[in-house]
Design an enzyme around this catalytic site. Structure first.
Site, PDB file in Angstrom:
ATOM      1  N   GLU A 136     -26.912 -71.384  37.273  1.00  0.00           N
ATOM      2  CA  GLU A 136     -25.465 -71.279  37.472  1.00  0.00           C
ATOM      3  C   GLU A 136     -24.976 -72.205  36.204  1.00  0.00           C
ATOM      4  O   GLU A 136     -23.905 -72.064  35.405  1.00  0.00           O
ATOM      5  CB  GLU A 136     -24.681 -71.294  38.668  1.00  0.00           C
ATOM      6  N   HIS A 177     -51.036 -68.520  46.937  1.00  0.00           N
ATOM      7  CA  HIS A 177     -51.484 -67.282  47.408  1.00  0.00           C
ATOM      8  C   HIS A 177     -50.557 -65.946  46.733  1.00  0.00           C
ATOM      9  O   HIS A 177     -50.892 -65.194  47.351  1.00  0.00           O
ATOM     10  CB  HIS A 177     -51.754 -66.948  48.798  1.00  0.00           C
ATOM     11  N   LYS A 215     -16.445 -61.310  40.401  1.00  0.00           N
ATOM     12  CA  LYS A 215     -15.351 -61.455  41.440  1.00  0.00           C
ATOM     13  C   LYS A 215     -14.006 -60.773  41.058  1.00  0.00           C
ATOM     14  O   LYS A 215     -13.365 -60.275  41.978  1.00  0.00           O
ATOM     15  CB  LYS A 215     -14.941 -62.953  41.582  1.00  0.00           C
TER      16      LYS A 215
END
Length: 407
Positions: free
Chosen positions: A252, A279, A395
């Site tokens: 961000e 892995h 938003k």
């Protein structure tokens, strides 16, 4: 904390320019001063919470929850904490119901955290919980002064705490946002700040970390077009949520338009936990595209000396080399072995961070280290490290959709 670089950055002029910029930035960006704060008001507030409260619940998202969660989950395994701490940070209905099933509403104090005071996710969760527990004394609201949330809290006569000036959400863990929930669980927040102070003093007073941080930041910035993926490979499960905090901080803060051009830049953060991610993701690092740098984080002293049992298993005698080995030694040998394997490749930027032990001082140091590194890289790649217009755009669209839905 020891940070060892396996690459070089020789541009001292750029390093000094970046350092001067960060020195100047301290005048306007609030997180730099958080290690110096007086925590007496926070501790006094915590003493006002009744002893019958068994659980603290944070209602918040992103910077309002990730930092405190990272610290809590780091120190919790080795501490007998006085209260449990839960985080309501998702609008996933299954998650909300599951968390509520774990707490007694009558013995829980809720911290509702929103800098702006109108975060959709936070207040959708709060509205639901408030319908179940509508006693104002069960809530404390943490927000900016004069926000809509403070006005609401005053309306219902609930407690309000403020964020410090000019401290953005993802840099706020060492403020009231993180310190209050942690202190309410008897986590030593002064030790946390002391750890951050150690890094601050080392960087700004020409200590051992100044040169390391500057070299690392300059390398990342100068090579961000090629090595645009930055991986943390942390060799402890206690650092799982620290990795989540780092992903928000790094992504961000650094994924932006440049200030003085139209170019899009950024460094993609990836949090890995060893040895299990050996892995999965290690193959991609080892033989995949050379676009990734890797920072290994390991713990010197786990305060746990359990050892591998000294027994022989039929047909598996070759694994007797493990017998009697402490797990703490094994996990660090695994870390060192992977670092050596990658170092042999010769074209993957590597560095390692060694944390002395699992305590508040250590995690405070690590958090402040990464905040400083983020600020340095942001300055060097010419972005505004402290805004998030891309997040705000989403938003705005959501609120438009919600208004249409209500028509």
């Amino acid at each position: 904390m020891i940070n060892k670089l396996y690459f070089t950055s020789l541009d001292e002029q750029v390093q000094q320019k970046a350092f001067r910029a960060i020195e100047e930035e301290q005048r306007s960006i609030g997180y730099y001063t958080l290690p110096d704060q007086d925590i007496t008001p926070i501790l006094s507030y915590c003493d006002s919470i009744p002893d019958m409260i068994e659980t603290i619940a944070v209602i918040g998202i992103g910077g309002s929850s990730l930092g405190a969660k990272a610290i809590y989950e780091f120190v919790k395994p080795l501490n007998n904490l006085s209260r449990k701490l839960y985080f309501f940070e998702s609008t996933d209905p299954i998650n909300i119901t599951t968390l509520l099933s774990k707490i007694d509403l009558e013995k829980t104090h809720f911290l509702v955290i929103s800098k702006s005071g109108n975060t959709v996710e936070t207040f959708s969760i709060y509205k639901y919980i408030y319908s179940l527990q509508n006693d104002p004394s069960a809530y404390t609201f943490i927000t900016d002064p004069d926000s809509p949330l403070e006005k609401y809290a005053n309306e219902i006569n609930a407690s309000v705490l403020h964020l410090p000036d000019n401290v953005g959400g993802r840099f706020s863990v060492l403020s009231t946002v993180g310190l209050v929930p942690l202190a309410l669980c008897d986590i030593d927040i002064q030790a946390l700040l002391n750890g951050a102070q150690t890094i601050k003093q080392s960087f700004f007073n020409d200590g051992y970390l100044k040169d390391t941080l500057l070299k690392k930041a300059v390398f990342y910035a100068k090579n961000h077009a090629q090595f645009h993926i930055n991986c943390i490979f942390a060799y402890s499960e206690t650092l799982k949520y620290f990795c989540e905090w780092y992903v928000q901080l790094w992504g961000e803060s650094l994924g932006k338009h440049q200030r003085n051009s139209a170019f899009h830049v950024g460094l993609t953060p990836i949090g890995l936990i060893g040895p299990k991610d050996q892995h999965s993701f290690l193959q991609l690092i080892m033989e995949g595209t050379r676009d990734k740098s890797v920072t290994f984080i390991k713990i010197e002293d786990f305060h746990d000396n359990i050892t591998i049992s000294d027994i022989t298993l039929p047909h598996l005698e070759t694994l007797d080399i493990l017998n009697g080995l402490p797990f703490s030694k094994l996990i660090n040998m695994q870390c060192d072995s992977v670092m050596e394997a990658l170092e042999v490749q010769g074209d993957i930027p590597l560095d390692s961070i060694t944390i002395p032990t699992v305590n508040e001082h250590s995690i405070g140091s690590l958090i402040y280290y990464y905040e400083l590194l983020t600020s340095l890289v942001g300055e060097l790649i010419d972005v505004n490290t402290y805004d998030q217009p891309g997040v705000e755009a989403g938003k705005i669209i959501l609120k438009k959709k919600l208004r249409v839905l209500k028509k």
